[in-house]
Design a protein around this motif. Structure first.
Motif, PDB file in Angstrom:
ATOM      1  N   ASP A 158     124.671  98.043  65.498  1.00 38.83           N
ATOM      2  CA  ASP A 158     125.431  97.096  66.284  1.00 38.83           C
ATOM      3  C   ASP A 158     126.882  97.332  66.056  1.00 38.83           C
ATOM      4  O   ASP A 158     127.590  96.680  66.955  1.00 38.83           O
ATOM      5  N   GLN A 159     127.330  97.651  64.730  1.00 40.08           N
ATOM      6  CA  GLN A 159     128.761  97.968  64.835  1.00 40.08           C
ATOM      7  C   GLN A 159     129.378  99.088  65.946  1.00 40.08           C
ATOM      8  O   GLN A 159     130.302  98.701  66.280  1.00 40.08           O
ATOM      9  N   ALA A 160     128.556 100.241  65.941  1.00 42.74           N
ATOM     10  CA  ALA A 160     128.756 100.888  66.913  1.00 42.74           C
ATOM     11  C   ALA A 160     128.845 100.452  68.459  1.00 42.74           C
ATOM     12  O   ALA A 160     129.836 100.633  69.238  1.00 42.74           O
ATOM     13  N   VAL A 161     127.887  99.829  69.003  1.00 45.36           N
ATOM     14  CA  VAL A 161     127.809  99.158  70.245  1.00 45.36           C
ATOM     15  C   VAL A 161     128.974  98.346  70.318  1.00 45.36           C
ATOM     16  O   VAL A 161     129.588  98.087  71.294  1.00 45.36           O
ATOM     17  N   GLN A 162     129.289  97.240  69.454  1.00 43.27           N
ATOM     18  CA  GLN A 162     130.416  96.233  69.325  1.00 43.27           C
ATOM     19  C   GLN A 162     131.728  97.159  69.637  1.00 43.27           C
ATOM     20  O   GLN A 162     132.182  96.639  70.590  1.00 43.27           O
ATOM     21  N   ARG A 178     122.561 106.350  72.398  1.00 49.26           N
ATOM     22  CA  ARG A 178     121.482 106.539  73.234  1.00 49.26           C
ATOM     23  C   ARG A 178     120.413 107.358  72.269  1.00 49.26           C
ATOM     24  O   ARG A 178     119.121 106.978  72.380  1.00 49.26           O
ATOM     25  N   ASN A 179     120.935 108.487  71.556  1.00 46.04           N
ATOM     26  CA  ASN A 179     119.965 109.285  70.627  1.00 46.04           C
ATOM     27  C   ASN A 179     119.449 108.120  69.638  1.00 46.04           C
ATOM     28  O   ASN A 179     118.214 108.078  69.346  1.00 46.04           O
ATOM     29  N   LEU A 180     120.332 107.301  69.160  1.00 45.91           N
ATOM     30  CA  LEU A 180     119.796 106.227  68.048  1.00 45.91           C
ATOM     31  C   LEU A 180     118.719 105.066  68.733  1.00 45.91           C
ATOM     32  O   LEU A 180     117.606 105.025  68.215  1.00 45.91           O
ATOM     33  N   PRO A 191     111.109  92.675  65.943  1.00 52.08           N
ATOM     34  CA  PRO A 191     112.051  92.121  66.798  1.00 52.08           C
ATOM     35  C   PRO A 191     113.283  92.498  66.739  1.00 52.08           C
ATOM     36  O   PRO A 191     114.117  92.631  67.820  1.00 52.08           O
ATOM     37  N   ALA A 192     113.735  92.896  65.595  1.00 51.06           N
ATOM     38  CA  ALA A 192     115.091  93.094  65.330  1.00 51.06           C
ATOM     39  C   ALA A 192     115.456  94.398  66.050  1.00 51.06           C
ATOM     40  O   ALA A 192     116.415  94.545  66.741  1.00 51.06           O
ATOM     41  N   VAL A 193     114.523  95.441  65.865  1.00 47.49           N
ATOM     42  CA  VAL A 193     114.828  96.850  66.756  1.00 47.49           C
ATOM     43  C   VAL A 193     114.827  96.349  68.275  1.00 47.49           C
ATOM     44  O   VAL A 193     115.580  97.040  69.048  1.00 47.49           O
ATOM     45  N   ARG A 194     113.708  95.581  68.763  1.00 48.27           N
ATOM     46  CA  ARG A 194     113.642  95.140  70.222  1.00 48.27           C
ATOM     47  C   ARG A 194     115.107  94.603  70.589  1.00 48.27           C
ATOM     48  O   ARG A 194     115.698  94.784  71.667  1.00 48.27           O
ATOM     49  N   ARG A 195     115.715  93.714  69.704  1.00 56.53           N
ATOM     50  CA  ARG A 195     117.007  93.147  70.136  1.00 56.53           C
ATOM     51  C   ARG A 195     118.219  93.855  70.312  1.00 56.53           C
ATOM     52  O   ARG A 195     118.707  93.973  71.135  1.00 56.53           O
ATOM     53  N   PHE A 196     117.954  95.041  69.185  1.00 52.63           N
ATOM     54  CA  PHE A 196     119.032  95.811  69.124  1.00 52.63           C
ATOM     55  C   PHE A 196     119.081  96.815  70.705  1.00 52.63           C
ATOM     56  O   PHE A 196     120.182  97.003  71.211  1.00 52.63           O
ATOM     57  N   CYS A 197     117.934  97.458  70.880  1.00 54.61           N
ATOM     58  CA  CYS A 197     117.637  98.311  72.143  1.00 54.61           C
ATOM     59  C   CYS A 197     118.051  97.268  73.257  1.00 54.61           C
ATOM     60  O   CYS A 197     118.767  97.904  74.281  1.00 54.61           O
ATOM     61  N   GLN A 198     117.926  96.157  73.217  1.00 60.18           N
ATOM     62  CA  GLN A 198     118.150  95.531  74.649  1.00 60.18           C
ATOM     63  C   GLN A 198     119.825  95.145  74.576  1.00 60.18           C
ATOM     64  O   GLN A 198     120.401  95.310  75.696  1.00 60.18           O
ATOM     65  N   ASP A 199     120.407  94.961  73.226  1.00 57.53           N
ATOM     66  CA  ASP A 199     121.723  94.881  73.473  1.00 57.53           C
ATOM     67  C   ASP A 199     122.383  96.208  73.826  1.00 57.53           C
ATOM     68  O   ASP A 199     123.637  96.070  74.397  1.00 57.53           O
ATOM     69  N   LEU A 203     125.204  99.340  77.563  1.00 53.52           N
ATOM     70  CA  LEU A 203     126.025 100.370  77.269  1.00 53.52           C
ATOM     71  C   LEU A 203     125.667 102.008  77.512  1.00 53.52           C
ATOM     72  O   LEU A 203     126.420 102.612  78.030  1.00 53.52           O
ATOM     73  N   ILE A 204     124.311 102.156  77.076  1.00 51.68           N
ATOM     74  CA  ILE A 204     123.995 103.412  77.480  1.00 51.68           C
ATOM     75  C   ILE A 204     123.436 103.790  78.678  1.00 51.68           C
ATOM     76  O   ILE A 204     123.033 104.741  79.082  1.00 51.68           O
ATOM     77  N   THR A 205     123.286 102.584  79.652  1.00 45.65           N
ATOM     78  CA  THR A 205     123.151 103.198  80.827  1.00 45.65           C
ATOM     79  C   THR A 205     124.162 102.958  81.894  1.00 45.65           C
ATOM     80  O   THR A 205     123.922 103.225  83.209  1.00 45.65           O
TER      81      THR A 205
END
Length: 206
Positions: A158-162, A178-180, A191-199, A203-205
């Motif tokens: 989350d910190q990296a994405v922010q 993206r590797n993460l 749920p937490a993983v799914r939320r992070f991947c959506q957030d 960025l990664i696309t």
């Protein structure tokens, strides 16, 4: 002239060189022997670059030796004429980050984590781009370890994405986010993983 090899203070990516990775350790050893009285920062950079080449070749023993040599150099005395201007960027935080990256390449998650955590602790506040990279790599170590710690990985991710969404941009850093996300795919039902991947998706696309 000694080339500026390694990670600069202004980029997440190692500087590209025209030689193949297999040749870099030999070049580094030759340069160290040629400039024995130079600033200790020069052999530190050379050892770190050699360590990365060894890690790319999956040579764990050589990688560890090169990294040990690099950290030993930090205690060497500075020359009277000072350090080369181009070596301003190398410090212990950068060295630990490079060591962590090497151990990620070797899939030695415990050593990678130790070095990356130290790099984050030592880094200055202005190194937001490097911080994003280190957070993404550190998050990956928590996912890849024998007993994954998903909460820690997601917090770091989350910190990296922010940082990469609101403050800086870096294709290299985004690649590691993206590797993460790819590493987290087996846990997408959480749920937490799914939320992070959506957030992270926007960025990664991009």
């Amino acid at each position: 002239m000694v080339k500026h090899w390694g990670w600069s203070a202004n980029t997440c990516a190692p500087w590209s060189v025209s030689w193949g990775s297999a040749a870099i350790p030999t070049l580094a050893e030759t340069a160290r022997a040629t400039y024995p009285a130079t600033s200790p920062k020069v052999p530190v950079i050379l050892d770190l670059r050699a360590a990365e080449a060894y890690a790319n070749n999956r040579s764990e023993t050589d990688t560890r030796r090169a990294l040990d040599n690099a950290f030993d150099r930090f205690s060497d005395n500075r020359p009277e004429h000072g350090d080369p201007d181009w070596s301003y960027w190398i410090n212990e935080a950068q060295a630990h980050a490079q060591a962590g990256y090497c151990y990620v390449k070797l899939e030695d998650w415990a050593r990678a984590r130790d070095h990356l955590r130290t790099a984050l602790r030592l880094q200055a506040d202005e190194y937001t781009r490097e911080g994003a990279l280190r957070n993404a790599l550190l998050a990956t170590t928590y996912v890849q370890q024998e007993q994954p710690e998903l909460d820690r990985a997601i917090a770091l991710g989350d910190q990296a994405v922010q940082t990469l969404t609101g403050q800086v941009t870096s294709a290299r850093c985004i690649k590691h986010v993206r590797n993460l996300v790819d590493t987290l795919r087996p846990y997408r039902r959480t749920p937490a993983v799914r939320r992070f991947c959506q957030d992270a998706r926007d960025l990664i696309t991009t």
